[in-house]
Design a protein around this motif. Sequence first.
Motif: not given
Length: 426
Positions: A386-415
Amino acid sequence: MAPFPYLAWVAASTVLVPFASRSETAKLARADVPRSRAREKLGFATGQRDATQPLVWFHAASVGESLSVLALITRIGAALPDTQFLITSGTATSADLIARRMPPRCQHQFAPLDAPGPLRRFLKHWCPDAAIFVESELWPQMLRRTHASGARMALVNARLSTDSVKRWQQMPATARYMLDVFDLILTQNDAMAETIVSLGAPPARVARGINLKSMADPLPVDHAALAEAQTALRNRPVWIASSTHQGEEQSVLKAHQRLLRRWPDLCLILAPRHPARGQEVADLITEAGMSHSRRSAGDAPAGQVFLADTLGELGTWYALSDIVFLGGSLRPIGGHNPFEVAHSGATVLSGTHVTNFAETFSGMEELGAARFVSDAADLAEKVEALFSDTQGREMACAAALEFAQQQTDKLDEIAARLITTLELSA
């Protein structure tokens, strides 16, 4: 007619409550909880109930369960601006962390003991309009007496251990008697939904929900502490190992030793799951021949390892790096919440023992937001990649944020589902 095991428990709890009270009070006193608050265990409230507004009561046992519902309370509170909330838990640690992240119009009390007197006092004072229980908090009298009070009831994030299921299977009438109180049961997965129905819950009231622990809001960041840490680090590369357990720090430190050969100024922020183990972990760092600084001593990050042995500061440390290894996963502990890391915009590394968050890790791995490691050498290899591949690390971090944002709608549905089923209104 109540089943015999339930009646036997009522009788036994009446006799045992003085002893349980003494034990619980002593435990809270050791954690510096005032005696007046410890008496909440006996149903003596220290908070006030506004009789002009409806009240929704959330009950959770531990730190993880308590924190898992805070985001849900926030969502329901946004939809019900005239509703107040009560959250109860059993430990001083959970009370402390809840206080730091309390949603609007919410207050905390220690949960009453499962005995007639404490529960009568608690329910008479708070008169909840609805009660939402979390995971496996199935205290018999608490459930039945709350049901008898007329409150609508739900069980969310429902999860029973294999041993618990076996015990309930031996008492089918009692299991049905307990589960019948709920107007809605939301389980963590389909398999648990089937199990709870097999124990006697009405099938029409049981559905698969979501793992609320994977829905937590972003961890708080202390911006003053963050600025101090950034100044101390002076642009040094940083990776984080958080929520580690006994037997895992050695693997993390071995990985760090290997990484230091390539990046001599690399800093590891090591945050054990239980800060009380701070001295034990400090000794391990010294034995590994590495220099360290220690947060509980008031230090800023310095040395080859920064030991973050305090509570409530993980959000600040996550803001310092986009590579986080989550502990509780190299050993069969069940793993910890990767959603908090994803919210911070960091990619997750984890051992393979993640049964508590299997669905969450599966989704993150599919998006490229999480990667599994098997041992110290594999951990070092994955961090190095991850340290050696800046682009790959940035893509992984962006994917993490995308995943977090996807869950917000599910929580609103439960509420929204809870508001409807429990007949709450704006």
